[in-house]
Design a protein around this motif. Structure first.
Motif, PDB file in Angstrom:
ATOM      1  N   ALA A  17       0.989  -1.578   0.131  1.00  0.00           N
ATOM      2  CA  ALA A  17       0.250   0.148   0.119  1.00  0.00           C
ATOM      3  C   ALA A  17       0.596   0.924  -0.292  1.00  0.00           C
ATOM      4  N   TYR A  18       2.212   1.412   0.414  1.00  0.00           N
ATOM      5  CA  TYR A  18       2.969   2.150   0.620  1.00  0.00           C
ATOM      6  C   TYR A  18       3.781   1.785  -0.604  1.00  0.00           C
ATOM      7  N   ALA A  19       3.468   2.972  -1.605  1.00  0.00           N
ATOM      8  CA  ALA A  19       4.008   3.144  -2.664  1.00  0.00           C
ATOM      9  C   ALA A  19       5.776   3.216  -2.781  1.00  0.00           C
ATOM     10  N   PRO A  20       6.459   3.537  -2.534  1.00  0.00           N
ATOM     11  CA  PRO A  20       7.828   3.502  -2.184  1.00  0.00           C
ATOM     12  C   PRO A  20       8.258   2.095  -2.195  1.00  0.00           C
ATOM     13  N   SER A  77       2.455   9.257 -12.754  1.00  0.00           N
ATOM     14  CA  SER A  77       1.831  10.008 -11.500  1.00  0.00           C
ATOM     15  C   SER A  77       1.566  11.215 -10.872  1.00  0.00           C
ATOM     16  N   ASP A  78       0.466  11.721 -10.861  1.00  0.00           N
ATOM     17  CA  ASP A  78       0.505  13.183 -10.003  1.00  0.00           C
ATOM     18  C   ASP A  78       1.282  13.151  -8.943  1.00  0.00           C
ATOM     19  N   ASN A  79       1.410  12.396  -8.070  1.00  0.00           N
ATOM     20  CA  ASN A  79       3.072  12.523  -7.016  1.00  0.00           C
ATOM     21  C   ASN A  79       4.020  12.759  -8.101  1.00  0.00           C
ATOM     22  N   TRP A  80       4.354  14.022  -7.919  1.00  0.00           N
ATOM     23  CA  TRP A  80       5.693  13.633  -9.089  1.00  0.00           C
ATOM     24  C   TRP A  80       7.443  13.034  -8.300  1.00  0.00           C
ATOM     25  N   THR A  81       6.559  12.927  -6.428  1.00  0.00           N
ATOM     26  CA  THR A  81       7.583  12.170  -6.032  1.00  0.00           C
ATOM     27  C   THR A  81       8.420  11.263  -5.868  1.00  0.00           C
ATOM     28  N   LEU A  82       6.739  10.212  -6.602  1.00  0.00           N
ATOM     29  CA  LEU A  82       6.878   9.013  -7.135  1.00  0.00           C
ATOM     30  C   LEU A  82       7.498   8.834  -8.339  1.00  0.00           C
ATOM     31  N   ALA A  83       6.636   9.481  -9.737  1.00  0.00           N
ATOM     32  CA  ALA A  83       7.442   9.659 -10.994  1.00  0.00           C
ATOM     33  C   ALA A  83       8.824   9.292 -10.917  1.00  0.00           C
ATOM     34  N   LEU A  84       9.212  10.636 -10.241  1.00  0.00           N
ATOM     35  CA  LEU A  84      10.747  10.348  -9.930  1.00  0.00           C
ATOM     36  C   LEU A  84      11.237   9.544  -9.435  1.00  0.00           C
TER      37      LEU A  84
END
Length: 127
Positions: A40-43, A71-78
């Motif tokens: 559930a935790y994307a990282p 992802s709209d969450n840029w930190t996850l995209a990175l």
């Protein structure tokens, strides 16, 4: 055991630690790693997907990494794109990176990472 810990940060750091292990040391834990892709935790899901692709060539996780890179969450995209930069075979990710580069509203951090990917691919192909 730590990939199933109740604390998401323990699970994340366990996955980071596993990234540095040789495939032979991870082989007996491959089923646990596959389960952790659904974390559930994307990282955790991103890092474990990167492990499975990099260490075992698991193509089932390509879509997970491609999806998080959008992802709209840029930190996850990175996070997802940065992992891609260190894969030997980056071909399954090229179309996603190209798609992201066409997005005029893309976060500049993500755009820079995509440009790094694109340049590194060109350099790699030229060697």
């Amino acid at each position: 055991e730590y990939l199933k810990h109740h604390d998401k940060l323990v699970r994340y750091w366990a996955s980071v630690g596993l990234m540095s292990q040789n495939p032979s040391q991870l082989q007996s834990y491959e089923s646990e790693l596959k389960e952790a892709v659904q974390d559930a935790y994307a990282p955790v899901a991103i890092t474990v997907s990167a492990i499975l692709y990099k260490k075992f060539g698991n193509k089932d996780v390509v879509e997970v990494l491609n999806s998080f890179s959008k992802s709209d969450n840029w930190t996850l995209a990175l996070m997802s794109i940065y992992h891609m930069l260190y894969f030997e075979d980056r071909t399954p990710f090229e179309s996603t990176i190209q798609e992201l580069l066409q997005d005029k509203d893309i976060n500049w951090h993500v755009k820079s990472a995509c440009q790094d990917f694109e340049r590194s691919q060109k350099l790699k192909e030229g060697i």
